[in-house]
Design a protein around this motif. Structure first.
Motif, PDB file in Angstrom:
ATOM      1  N   ALA A 178      15.818   5.981  17.417  1.00  0.00           N
ATOM      2  CA  ALA A 178      15.132   7.276  17.444  1.00  0.00           C
ATOM      3  C   ALA A 178      15.725   8.235  16.420  1.00  0.00           C
ATOM      4  CB  ALA A 178      15.199   7.877  18.846  1.00  0.00           C
ATOM      5  N   GLU A 179      17.028   8.170  16.231  1.00  0.00           N
ATOM      6  CA  GLU A 179      17.661   9.028  15.216  1.00  0.00           C
ATOM      7  C   GLU A 179      17.183   8.648  13.819  1.00  0.00           C
ATOM      8  OE1 GLU A 179      20.460  11.844  13.458  1.00  0.00           O
ATOM      9  OE2 GLU A 179      19.168  11.695  15.222  1.00  0.00           O
ATOM     10  N   LEU A 180      17.041   7.362  13.544  1.00  0.00           N
ATOM     11  CA  LEU A 180      16.516   6.926  12.250  1.00  0.00           C
ATOM     12  C   LEU A 180      15.089   7.421  12.056  1.00  0.00           C
ATOM     13  CD1 LEU A 180      17.960   3.319  12.308  1.00  0.00           C
ATOM     14  CD2 LEU A 180      18.392   4.982  10.479  1.00  0.00           C
ATOM     15  N   ILE A 181      14.285   7.360  13.117  1.00  0.00           N
ATOM     16  CA  ILE A 181      12.912   7.875  13.040  1.00  0.00           C
ATOM     17  C   ILE A 181      12.919   9.376  12.758  1.00  0.00           C
ATOM     18  CG2 ILE A 181      10.828   8.300  14.402  1.00  0.00           C
ATOM     19  CD1 ILE A 181      11.480   5.627  15.879  1.00  0.00           C
ATOM     20  N   ARG A 182      13.782  10.095  13.474  1.00  0.00           N
ATOM     21  CA  ARG A 182      13.871  11.548  13.292  1.00  0.00           C
ATOM     22  C   ARG A 182      14.233  11.899  11.855  1.00  0.00           C
ATOM     23  NH1 ARG A 182      17.369  15.708  13.001  1.00  0.00           N
ATOM     24  NH2 ARG A 182      19.168  14.313  12.899  1.00  0.00           N
ATOM     25  N   LEU A 183      15.144  11.138  11.262  1.00  0.00           N
ATOM     26  CA  LEU A 183      15.576  11.424   9.898  1.00  0.00           C
ATOM     27  C   LEU A 183      14.534  11.017   8.861  1.00  0.00           C
ATOM     28  CD1 LEU A 183      19.291  10.251  10.196  1.00  0.00           C
ATOM     29  CD2 LEU A 183      18.494  12.609   9.949  1.00  0.00           C
ATOM     30  N   ALA A 184      13.795   9.933   9.139  1.00  0.00           N
ATOM     31  CA  ALA A 184      12.798   9.457   8.180  1.00  0.00           C
ATOM     32  C   ALA A 184      11.547  10.327   8.181  1.00  0.00           C
ATOM     33  CB  ALA A 184      12.431   8.003   8.493  1.00  0.00           C
ATOM     34  N   ALA A 185      11.225  10.929   9.323  1.00  0.00           N
ATOM     35  CA  ALA A 185       9.965  11.669   9.455  1.00  0.00           C
ATOM     36  C   ALA A 185       9.779  12.751   8.388  1.00  0.00           C
ATOM     37  CB  ALA A 185       9.859  12.259  10.859  1.00  0.00           C
ATOM     38  N   PRO A 186      10.779  13.585   8.100  1.00  0.00           N
ATOM     39  CA  PRO A 186      10.578  14.623   7.086  1.00  0.00           C
ATOM     40  C   PRO A 186      10.905  14.168   5.664  1.00  0.00           C
ATOM     41  CG  PRO A 186      12.687  14.973   8.137  1.00  0.00           C
ATOM     42  CD  PRO A 186      12.079  13.768   8.795  1.00  0.00           C
ATOM     43  N   ALA A 195       0.823  -1.218   0.000  1.00  0.00           N
ATOM     44  CA  ALA A 195       0.000   0.000   0.000  1.00  0.00           C
ATOM     45  C   ALA A 195       0.854   1.263   0.000  1.00  0.00           C
ATOM     46  CB  ALA A 195      -0.915  -0.004   1.221  1.00  0.00           C
ATOM     47  N   GLY A 196       2.118   1.128  -0.365  1.00  0.00           N
ATOM     48  CA  GLY A 196       3.040   2.261  -0.303  1.00  0.00           C
ATOM     49  C   GLY A 196       2.656   3.432  -1.180  1.00  0.00           C
ATOM     50  N   ASP A 197       1.861   3.178  -2.231  1.00  0.00           N
ATOM     51  CA  ASP A 197       1.430   4.287  -3.090  1.00  0.00           C
ATOM     52  C   ASP A 197       0.371   5.143  -2.404  1.00  0.00           C
ATOM     53  OD1 ASP A 197      -0.346   2.140  -3.163  1.00  0.00           O
ATOM     54  OD2 ASP A 197      -1.071   2.643  -5.173  1.00  0.00           O
ATOM     55  N   ARG A 198      -0.343   4.556  -1.422  1.00  0.00           N
ATOM     56  CA  ARG A 198      -1.365   5.299  -0.675  1.00  0.00           C
ATOM     57  C   ARG A 198      -0.822   5.862   0.634  1.00  0.00           C
ATOM     58  NH1 ARG A 198      -5.686   0.898   0.084  1.00  0.00           N
ATOM     59  NH2 ARG A 198      -3.980  -0.505  -0.542  1.00  0.00           N
ATOM     60  N   LEU A 199       0.056   5.103   1.270  1.00  0.00           N
ATOM     61  CA  LEU A 199       0.645   5.544   2.533  1.00  0.00           C
ATOM     62  C   LEU A 199       2.138   5.260   2.493  1.00  0.00           C
ATOM     63  CD1 LEU A 199       0.270   6.606   5.443  1.00  0.00           C
ATOM     64  CD2 LEU A 199       0.018   4.220   6.159  1.00  0.00           C
ATOM     65  N   PRO A 200       2.955   6.252   2.154  1.00  0.00           N
ATOM     66  CA  PRO A 200       4.409   6.027   2.158  1.00  0.00           C
ATOM     67  C   PRO A 200       4.858   5.559   3.545  1.00  0.00           C
ATOM     68  CG  PRO A 200       3.861   8.124   1.127  1.00  0.00           C
ATOM     69  CD  PRO A 200       2.604   7.623   1.764  1.00  0.00           C
ATOM     70  N   VAL A 201       5.698   4.532   3.588  1.00  0.00           N
ATOM     71  CA  VAL A 201       6.079   3.963   4.881  1.00  0.00           C
ATOM     72  C   VAL A 201       7.561   3.619   4.903  1.00  0.00           C
ATOM     73  CG1 VAL A 201       5.418   1.621   4.156  1.00  0.00           C
ATOM     74  CG2 VAL A 201       5.567   2.175   6.593  1.00  0.00           C
ATOM     75  N   THR A 202       8.216   4.024   5.983  1.00  0.00           N
ATOM     76  CA  THR A 202       9.581   3.581   6.263  1.00  0.00           C
ATOM     77  C   THR A 202       9.498   2.478   7.307  1.00  0.00           C
ATOM     78  OG1 THR A 202      10.546   5.750   5.793  1.00  0.00           O
ATOM     79  CG2 THR A 202      11.850   4.230   7.140  1.00  0.00           C
TER      80      THR A 202
END
Length: 340
Positions: A208-216, A151-158
């Motif tokens: 947490a750093e990976l999450i911080r970088l992926a968020a934006p 479903a990555g085309d509807r909800l981009p996900v890391t």
């Protein structure tokens, strides 16, 4: 929004995102707060098993939903149902979804002779994964990944495939093995596989750093989430000794544990080590801590939790997963026989 905010990874991730300038809503069943969070973090009680409650919490929407507690197809579909109101998602998975080229994985290690997987060193995200299902933690994580990626085309996900997570608030801290032995005055330990086992750890701070970088950086991707180094079990024991100010002698077995003696939560016959090149390439990731740097807070948390309590009461999930890690009578008998 961070779902599972008061868990081991969530506590650190909420703080990292808030300090990075995000307006953060911390969702958890209790609606609790961590003392280290900035004051403007909004804490909300929400049970993720309740679809209506999660939908209401998301409300008009959010830019990023970070999910620490997603398992299986049901949770994946729950997240995808929010696609119109959620810009992108960052979801914690596990490196345990990998299987080797013979179809062996962490589910087969106990169920089959010679069942422990032999992965390439290091394991990249291209390594094959287990068949999705609902029979185990591993197959449920694989099912979660499959549904979300489709479903990555509807909800981009890391998707972050975490290693052996370590840090305060862990319900199954592998470090407990050495911390309790030191507290009990055990100054000799037996280590299987020559003390050379490597099972890749992952600090809550690095995740947490990976999450911080992926968020934006919205996108559909799978990334390993482990520390930069994968110390041996002997090196981990020595590092914990240094934090606790004790000296311990190691007795090294060339092979597997002897009737359970020499076994630890890290003891594996072949290395389990993951590659972090993709995270560096796609997110510009660099680790914020090394394993040994995190040990003082981990050890202190375990010591405080053990104070005046049986370890099985303090860490029931650890006992359920590993059984009796501290059969000192069996170990003493084995050491006596070896000396004789």
């Amino acid at each position: 929004m961070v779902l599972g905010a008061t868990g081991q990874i969530g506590r650190v991730a909420v703080g990292a995102l808030a300090r990075d300038g995000w307006e953060v809503t911390a969702l958890s069943r209790s609606g609790g707060r961590d003392a280290g969070w900035p004051g403007d973090v909004r804490a909300v009680a929400c049970d993720r098993e309740d679809d209506a409650a999660l939908s209401a919490a998301v409300g008009d929407g959010c830019d990023v939903l970070v999910d620490m507690v997603a398992f299986g197809e049901g949770h994946a579909r729950q997240l995808v149902s929010l696609a119109g109101r959620v810009g992108s998602a960052v979801v914690i998975s596990s490196m345990s979804v990998y299987e080797d080229d013979k179809g062996r994985n962490f589910d087969t290690q106990a169920a089959e002779p010679d069942g422990f997987p032999e992965y390439p060193v290091p394991v990249t995200e291209e390594q094959r994964t287990v068949r999705p299902g609902d029979t185990s933690y591993i197959t449920r994580k694989a099912a979660l990944e499959r549904e979300l990626l489709a479903a990555g085309d509807r909800l981009p996900v890391t998707l972050l495939r975490a290693g052996a997570v370590h840090g305060p608030y862990c319900r199954t801290p592998r470090e407990l093995y050495f911390v309790k032995r030191n507290l009990d005055g055990r100054r000799r330990r037996v280590l299987a596989y020559g003390g050379a086992s490597r099972f890749h750890p992952a600090s809550v701070h690095n995740i947490a750093e990976l999450i911080r970088l992926a968020a934006p950086r919205p996108g559909t991707r799978v990334l390993n989430a482990v520390d930069d180094e994968a110390p041996t079990v002997a090196e981990i024991g020595a590092a914990i000794d240094a934090v606790m100010g004790v000296e311990t002698g190691d007795v090294l077995l060339d092979g597997p544990p002897a009737a359970g003696v020499g076994d630890t939560p890290w003891s594996v016959p072949v290395p389990v080590v993951c590659d972090m090149a993709a995270a560096r390439r796609e997110l510009g990731y660099r680790p914020v801590v090394e394993y040994a740097e995190t040990l003082p807070e981990t050890v202190a948390f375990i010591e405080e939790r053990l104070a005046g309590r049986d370890w099985r009461e303090a860490y029931p999930k650890m006992f359920g997963n590993y059984g009796d890690l501290f059969d000192y009578a069996a170990e003493d008998a084995w050491l006596a026989a070896r000396r004789a």
